[in-house]
Enzyme design. Structure first.
Site, mmCIF file in Angstrom:
data_model
loop_
_atom_site.group_PDB
_atom_site.id
_atom_site.type_symbol
_atom_site.label_atom_id
_atom_site.label_comp_id
_atom_site.label_asym_id
_atom_site.label_seq_id
_atom_site.Cartn_x
_atom_site.Cartn_y
_atom_site.Cartn_z
ATOM 1 N N ARG A 59 -13.789 10.234 5.724
ATOM 2 C CA ARG A 59 -12.870 10.154 6.860
ATOM 3 C C ARG A 59 -13.502 10.579 8.191
ATOM 4 N NH1 ARG A 59 -7.295 10.882 5.875
ATOM 5 N NH2 ARG A 59 -7.898 11.972 3.989
ATOM 6 N N CYS A 112 9.023 -5.564 1.279
ATOM 7 C CA CYS A 112 10.344 -5.240 0.716
ATOM 8 C C CYS A 112 10.357 -3.917 -0.020
ATOM 9 C CB CYS A 112 10.782 -6.378 -0.189
ATOM 10 S SG CYS A 112 10.943 -7.874 0.758
ATOM 11 N N GLU A 113 10.174 -2.850 0.722
ATOM 12 C CA GLU A 113 10.218 -1.489 0.185
ATOM 13 C C GLU A 113 10.687 -0.615 1.332
ATOM 14 O OE1 GLU A 113 8.579 0.090 -2.661
ATOM 15 O OE2 GLU A 113 7.587 -1.675 -3.496
#
Ligand code: LLP
Length: 423
Positions: free
Chosen positions: A282, A349-350
């Site tokens: 990161r 769709c969540e």
């Protein structure tokens, strides 16, 4: 802004010399953009602090494994931390040096071990006795000697999100602290194993130095015990995990301070000659990248205003997975427009498909947004959920935009599938 390569110029958000709105128009959205010089700057922070110490900075591929990024870092002198045969294949395909590869992970298969041995990697970070046995067996079968380091579990709280904490007793990672000496003693007796180091990775997005320093003390205690047993090491790997600033209130670790403190600890115990290894992901790649998206709809409900974009949890899973807060900016600022508070969401769709909550933004349909600090664990965790082709990736080098990954085509999504009926 996360780094100097990103800034507003005449109300346009720029990456190096190019406008992000223009890039979004040219390449389409969702789109990942990386600044080449930001990647090199972040890598050079490590290289500069460690310049007068034997060291190896092994970029953790899982943060972002695009071949061009690996190539860039390999050219700059990086080694690589891998966790699968696939990641080793990526290093090789990008021209990275396998002799600077360290192989972490709890589930290395015999096939993956053989592949790594074939390419003479720097070492395996062993995470259990059965893994040690397997490496011995595979190496013996190939007539090779496998260099190993033991990943210890120091039982230190990294004080980060539980899903990305790895150095506690109840995590699957590393060898229990009290079992480590016995594992080294066993390793010493195995004919196809060569002990080279010790290693530890306690978690990710760590913003305090103290867990590192505590873990370092525990590692050094072990190194002393091993020395007393006549087991000499060549390197100490402190893992990755250095956090970045997502929210203004995040206070990243002072790297200079941390690394010099670790170095002092080594010297104080007479281990200054050991190579210091780091496995950062990161902190090398996050700040360099952004995810561009376009506002599709503004949907006002009784309780909230939703800003629906063409990016989603499929392209950036961090908010859905860890409730991570990611900065989101307008790529063009309109000082004359009123801002509203939005929940920025995608089309998937969540209900977990959100990218930002309670964000004040001044946008209209069609406007572009940039999610910043998105270079790490963005594209590498992207999926095709809801039959979404993964985005293109471009790397900016001053005035030039290099396409480093084409946008996936819809057809490619089923290129490995077979129908049951011939058509
Ligand atoms: N070494 C090992 C053995 C690791 O497991 C990891 C990350 C690293 C190095 C690199 O850590 P970094 O410097 O990037 O923190 N998907 C999560 C992060 C998962 C990290 C897994 N291991 C996220 O998006 O926050």
């Amino acid at each position: 802004m996360p780094c100097s390569q990103y800034r507003y110029e005449n109300d346009e958000l720029m990456c190096e010399s190019l406008s992000l709105s223009a890039l979004a128009k040219q390449f389409g959205t969702p789109l990942y953009v990386y600044s080449k010089s930001a990647i090199l700057d972040a890598f050079n922070v490590y290289q500069t602090i460690l310049r007068d110490t034997p060291h190896m900075v092994c970029y953790a591929l899982k943060a972002n494994a695009n071949l061009a990024i690996i190539e860039l870092l390999a050219q700059a002198g990086a080694g690589f931390d891998i966790v699968s045969g696939g990641e080793l294949a990526r290093v090789l395909a990008a021209g990275g040096n396998p002799q600077k590869v360290i192989y972490s992970g709890v589930g290395k298969t015999a096939k993956e071990i053989a592949f790594a041995l074939e390419h003479d990697i720097h070492c395996f970070n062993v995470e259990s006795i059965p893994e040690l046995d397997r490496i011995q067996e595979v190496a013996a079968g190939m007539g090779k000697v496998a260099p190993i380091s033991v990943r210890i579990n120091p039982n230190v709280d990294a004080k980060t999100h539980p899903y990305i904490s790895t150095g506690l007793k109840n995590n699957k990672f590393g060898v229990a602290y009290d079992d480590c000496v016995a594992l080294y003693q066993k390793a010493r007796t195995l004919p196809n194993i060569k002990i080279t180091g010790i290693d530890c990775h306690i978690g990710s997005q760590i913003t305090q130095a103290s867990p590192y320093l505590d873990a370092a003390d525990k590692i050094l205690d072990l190194v002393e015990k091993l020395q007393a047993e006549g087991i000499e090491l060549e390197h100490i790997d402190f893992g990755g995990g250095i956090g970045v600033r997502y929210e203004e209130s995040d206070t990243p670790i002072d790297m200079q301070h941390l690394i010099l403190a670790l170095k002092d600890k080594l010297h104080a115990r007479g281990f200054g000659h050991l190579t210091m290894v780091f496995e950062p992901g990161r902190s090398i790649i996050a700040n360099s990248g952004c995810l561009l998206m376009q506002t599709q709809y503004i949907k006002q409900t009784e309780v909230k205003n939703f800003l629906i974009t063409d990016a989603s949890m499929a392209e950036m899973a961090r908010p859905a997975l860890y409730e991570a807060w990611m900065p989101i900016y307008e790529t063009t600022k309109h000082a004359d427009r009123p801002s509203q508070i939005y929940e920025v969401v995608g089309p998937v769709c969540e209900s977990s498909d959100w990218l930002g909550k309670e964000r004040p933004l001044a946008v209209e349909v069609g406007d572009y947004l940039a999610m910043m600090v998105a270079g790490a664990y963005g594209m590498s965790m992207a999926s095709n959920y809801n039959a979404r082709p993964r985005p293109a990736e471009i790397m900016i080098d001053n005035e030039t935009a290099h396409v480093i990954r084409e946008r996936e085509t819809i057809e490619s999504l089923w290129s490995n599938e077979h129908l049951l009926l011939k058509r």
